[in-house]
Design a protein around this motif. Structure first.
Motif, PDB file in Angstrom:
ATOM      1  N   LYS A  25      -3.928   0.624  -2.334  1.00 35.10           N
ATOM      2  CA  LYS A  25      -3.509  -0.740  -1.882  1.00 35.10           C
ATOM      3  C   LYS A  25      -3.672  -1.585  -3.112  1.00 35.10           C
ATOM      4  N   THR A  26      -2.836  -3.088  -2.981  1.00 32.10           N
ATOM      5  CA  THR A  26      -3.077  -3.854  -3.782  1.00 32.10           C
ATOM      6  C   THR A  26      -2.887  -5.262  -2.894  1.00 32.10           C
ATOM      7  N   GLN A  27      -3.103  -6.331  -3.595  1.00 34.08           N
ATOM      8  CA  GLN A  27      -2.849  -7.740  -2.760  1.00 34.08           C
ATOM      9  C   GLN A  27      -3.402  -8.822  -4.054  1.00 34.08           C
ATOM     10  N   TYR A  28      -2.292  -9.953  -4.032  1.00 37.50           N
ATOM     11  CA  TYR A  28      -2.731 -11.099  -4.520  1.00 37.50           C
ATOM     12  C   TYR A  28      -2.859 -11.987  -3.551  1.00 37.50           C
ATOM     13  N   VAL A  42      -7.206  -4.512  -6.337  1.00 34.52           N
ATOM     14  CA  VAL A  42      -6.650  -2.965  -6.011  1.00 34.52           C
ATOM     15  C   VAL A  42      -7.659  -2.186  -5.444  1.00 34.52           C
ATOM     16  N   SER A  99       0.840  -1.495   0.112  1.00 38.82           N
ATOM     17  CA  SER A  99      -0.032  -0.151  -0.116  1.00 38.82           C
ATOM     18  C   SER A  99       0.936   1.384   0.174  1.00 38.82           C
ATOM     19  N   SER A 157     -12.859  -1.157  -4.219  1.00 38.89           N
ATOM     20  CA  SER A 157     -12.270  -2.183  -4.752  1.00 38.89           C
ATOM     21  C   SER A 157     -12.576  -2.733  -5.798  1.00 38.89           C
ATOM     22  N   THR A 170     -11.668  -6.478  -7.836  1.00 35.66           N
ATOM     23  CA  THR A 170     -11.100  -7.733  -7.763  1.00 35.66           C
ATOM     24  C   THR A 170     -11.395  -8.786  -8.667  1.00 35.66           C
TER      25      THR A 170
END
Length: 359
Positions: free
Chosen positions: A280-283, A302, A271, A317, A319
């Motif tokens: 922010k981003t996440q996998y 994201v 983030s 977000s 996704t």
């Protein structure tokens, strides 16, 4: 008569002073979160709905402490989950989020009741999207709604509750020693003749220093009432430097029941904060490794958060969830409605926009 009046006045003043002195050493706080969002899901079919708990689960609670002197302090928490979309209780119980009482000492604190297990804190504190039902969150992995591979119950108060919230539990957490703390939790099975066979054992350690934070957890869950025997090993870490934060974690489950449905999952995120804005981003990846069904879910998301104040924030977000594997049940961060996916189209795109207010 004057003497009696004076005596009664003196007693009243003394009682009032004692009450004030007692209240000055203790406190009770009412707190809570109201969080709701609009969720748009697109798979084999599409759906728009209002959901509760995006950034944080909606709740209200009471938190109290009393200074007992000599380094001792009594404390309690009673916390109720709320589904803002329909007004019902969360976790299938009025005080379903937390309900415990304890005693803090110079060496640590001991508490009794329904409490968070270490997997809850690990999957929440070290995730950009926490363990709530939106975005590329760790709820894709964790047992927060019966999701696999963590198989320690449904998280509700209807069973022993593990591994995220554990009923009938005794918990010890040490003081912080140069950044390091540790804890242990025992969830009693409370089944006559088989108490140990329906219990949850949980040990963990955490180290926090400067911008670095890391946690390790081991959970042994023998919820025989629902046919579960799992051992879960997990670890996570995060590092903050200036406006940036990176995080990651892994969960590995050894299913020791007849089903032998092992699983594992991991996540990586980051983030960037700029004033009132956070990007922010996440996998996240969750994989079943054994049993009758093999497959995996991959999620990449994201997100954006705008803090209107210290207590109120807007968030959104986007996704993409990709579900692979023969016979594998398609998943997103939240439970999937019927007919949203099909045998030939099990991928899901999710858009969320919501507001959170804390008090």
């Amino acid at each position: 008569m004057k003497y009696k009046t004076f005596a009664l006045s003196a007693l009243a003043l003394a009682a009032s002073s004692a009450a004030l002195a007692q209240s000055s050493t203790g406190s009770v706080t009412l707190y809570g979160v109201a969080d709701a969002n609009v969720q748009v899901l697109d798979g084999a079919s599409s759906l728009t709905r209002v959901q509760s708990g995006g950034l944080n689960g909606s709740r209200f609670g009471l938190r109290g402490t009393e200074d007992l002197g000599s380094g001792l302090r009594a404390f309690f928490v009673l916390e109720s989950g709320i589904n803002l979309d329909n007004g019902s209780n969360g976790q299938n119980s009025f005080w379903g989020r937390q309900a415990y009482v304890g005693l803090a000492t110079p060496y640590g604190k001991v508490s009794l009741g329904r409490q968070y297990g270490s997997l809850y804190n690990l999957s929440s504190d070290f995730s950009q999207f926490s363990n709530n039902s939106f975005g590329a969150s760790t709820a894709v992995i964790g047992g927060f709604g019966g999701y696999e591979p963590v198989r320690g119950g449904d998280g509700s108060a209807a069973t022993n509750g593990g591994p995220t919230r554990i009923n009938n539990s005794i918990k010890f957490e040490s003081q912080n020693y140069s950044g390091f703390s540790a804890g242990a939790l025992w969830g009693a099975g409370e089944v006559a003749g088989d108490t140990k066979g329906n219990r949850v054992a949980d040990i963990y350690g955490r180290y926090t220093q400067g911008g670095f934070d890391a946690m390790l957890s081991y959970v042994d869950d023998k919820a025989n009432t629902v046919g579960l025997k799992t051992r879960t090993v997990s670890g996570a870490a995060s590092y903050s430097f200036g406006p940036y934060k990176v995080n990651g974690g892994v969960i590995s489950v050894n299913d020791r029941s007849i089903a032998n449905a092992d699983g594992e999952g991991y996540w990586l995120g980051g983030s960037y904060a700029l004033g009132q804005h956070t990007f922010k981003t996440q996998y996240v990846e969750s994989k079943n490794k054994g049993g009758l069904v093999d497959g995996k879910t991959q999620a990449f998301g994201v997100g954006y958060q705008y803090d209107l104040s210290k207590r109120t924030a807007l968030y959104s977000s986007l996704t993409q969830f990709k579900n692979d594997g023969n016979g594998y049940v398609a998943r997103a961060a939240s439970s999937l409605p019927a007919n949203l996916t099909s045998a030939s189209d099990r991928d899901v795109t999710e858009f969320v926009a919501g507001i959170r207010h804390s008090f």
